[in-house]
Enzyme design. Structure first.
Site, PDB file in Angstrom:
ATOM      1  N   ARG A  82     -48.568   4.894  39.388  1.00  0.00           N
ATOM      2  CA  ARG A  82     -48.884   3.501  39.714  1.00  0.00           C
ATOM      3  C   ARG A  82     -49.019   3.386  41.231  1.00  0.00           C
ATOM      4  NH1 ARG A  82     -43.275   0.481  37.484  1.00  0.00           N
ATOM      5  NH2 ARG A  82     -41.976   1.214  39.176  1.00  0.00           N
ATOM      6  N   MET A 127     -39.681 -19.422  16.179  1.00  0.00           N
ATOM      7  CA  MET A 127     -39.783 -19.561  17.635  1.00  0.00           C
ATOM      8  C   MET A 127     -38.490 -20.121  18.230  1.00  0.00           C
ATOM      9  SD  MET A 127     -42.581 -21.730  19.808  1.00  0.00           S
ATOM     10  CE  MET A 127     -44.019 -20.880  19.209  1.00  0.00           C
ATOM     11  N   TYR A 154     -40.509 -18.404   7.476  1.00  0.00           N
ATOM     12  CA  TYR A 154     -41.970 -18.239   7.364  1.00  0.00           C
ATOM     13  C   TYR A 154     -42.313 -17.058   6.461  1.00  0.00           C
ATOM     14  CZ  TYR A 154     -42.833 -21.491  11.225  1.00  0.00           C
ATOM     15  OH  TYR A 154     -42.918 -22.606  12.020  1.00  0.00           O
ATOM     16  N   LYS A 196     -35.108  -7.894  40.592  1.00  0.00           N
ATOM     17  CA  LYS A 196     -36.391  -8.440  40.138  1.00  0.00           C
ATOM     18  C   LYS A 196     -36.246  -8.985  38.711  1.00  0.00           C
ATOM     19  CE  LYS A 196     -37.823  -3.811  38.795  1.00  0.00           C
ATOM     20  NZ  LYS A 196     -38.937  -3.101  38.231  1.00  0.00           N
TER      21      LYS A 196
END
Ligand SMILES: Cc1ncc(COP(=O)(O)O)c(C=O)c1O
Length: 372
Positions: A136, A312, A264, A38
């Site tokens: 779950r 990013m 940044y 998965k």
């Protein structure tokens, strides 16, 4: 042909994948192995990894969603596939049409599966899901009897297997044993309704395999992380070979004067005149933002720090006043090249992230290159 590969890429070592599978097989003997593929095979490529595992005669493949299973069938994967996740009743037909095994997780879902299968004149293959502590999907172990009874009563359903999932099989063996006891108590109920020998009973994940919890191996183990070469259990980690190496190339070189800002929010200021190189990858590629001012990379066999915030799409490295690096130089982010190694466990610790989310977090825009 032009090489359209980004300099940033993940090298996936298929030879190591085969090696890890053989380590797992050695540990679990004749039991079946389900390869958990998965989430893009934990970031390594759903189809490519599954094809390789099929070549290695894996017994079963496990995915989270029907969409992943269909992608495999469309790629001509013939191995049985179990969708481990919760069922959307609208998708039952897709399971039946593509010969995909369904996780049966409640009486209501079993009824819906049976009705649809009857309508289409098919037999649905189902593995029953028991909740032994995860909280779950799945029926709780202490309320399982009506569910099991119903499962064996309903038409057009073949109960092929039954399973549960450990919540802490690497770390908490008491809790793991408790879950095993709960699961065993459900199996005694199963005995009332069918011959257990006919079912594929499965419970163990990588942690249980690594901890050699033989009583929990049953008929099949489900392996994700260890297949990809990682285990938090040191002894077992030594037997495995990580399959993931993350690399990029220097895209820019500059000299910055003392007191210059990098990145940044100016979280890094140069303490002296220094050389800064830019790398063409960022958090959108899966290089965690939490590695800002903490991560380490290797260029020309020397380790250097990531400085400033990881952007990013780019990040910066301070190679010092005398550091040597040129545009196009290889950069090792984690994994290994001919001479160097950066242990992903260390990177995770630095990034304060789990190995699962680091691997799955390598984004789709990063090409995977298969070697071995
Ligand atoms: C139901 C189920 N089985 C098996 C696995 C594989 O776990 P691991 O990667 O620890 O082997 C997972 C992974 O999350 C899972 O959800």
């Amino acid at each position: 042909m032009t090489n359209i590969l980004r300099p940033t890429h993940v090298e996936v070592n298929l030879k190591n994948l085969s090696h890890n599978l053989s380590v797992i097989r050695e540990r679990v003997g004749k039991r079946k192995v389900m390869g958990i593929v998965k989430a893009n095979a934990y970031g390594h490529g759903l189809v490519e990894i599954s094809k390789h595992l099929e070549k290695e005669n894996i017994d079963y493949l496990g995915v989270a969603f029907i969409e992943e299973a269909i992608a495999l069938r469309k790629s001509d994967i013939k191995t049985p596939i179990l969708v481990l996740g919760g069922l959307d009743n609208n998708q039952i037909e897709m399971f039946l049409e593509n010969d995909i095994t369904i996780t049966g997780s409640s009486i209501e879902k079993l009824e819906a599966i049976s009705t649809k299968a009857h309508e289409l004149n098919k037999i649905a293959k189902v593995h029953l899901k028991i909740d032994t502590g995860m909280g779950r999907i799945g029926v709780q172990w202490n309320r399982a009897e009506p569910f099991i009874k119903k499962a064996f009563d309903l038409p057009n359903i073949e109960i092929e297997g039954i399973f549960s999932h450990f919540i802490s099989s690497s770390l908490d063996l008491d809790l793991t044993k408790k879950q095993l006891e709960r699961f065993n108590s459900v199996l005694t109920i199963v005995d009332k309704y069918t011959d257990r020998e006919k079912l594929i009973v499965h419970l163990s994940n990588s942690g249980a395999i690594a901890n050699n919890l033989e009583d929990a191996f049953f008929d099949m183990v489900r392996s994700g992380l260890s297949l990809y070469g990682y285990s938090p259990i040191e002894d077992f980690q030594k037997k495995l070979k990580p399959i993931n190496t993350f690399k990029t190339k220097v895209s820019y070189f500059k000299v910055l004067e003392k007191g210059s800002t990098v990145g940044y929010d100016a979280t890094y200021k140069t303490k002296e005149r220094t050389r800064i190189v830019t790398l063409p990858l960022g958090y959108a590629d899966g290089y965690a933002r939490s590695l800002s001012n903490k991560g380490k990379v290797i260029i020309r066999d020397r380790e250097y720090p990531i400085v400033g915030r990881v952007c990013m799409d780019q990040c910066m490295v301070d190679i010092g006043p005398d550091g040597e690096a040129y545009n196009g130089d290889d950069v090792l982010l984690w994994g290994n090249d001919d001479k160097n190694n950066i242990d992903l466990w260390e990177v995770n610790k630095t990034a304060n992230r789990s190995i699962y989310d680091m691997l799955c977090g390598i984004s789709q825009r990063v090409p995977r290159v298969y070697i071995g």
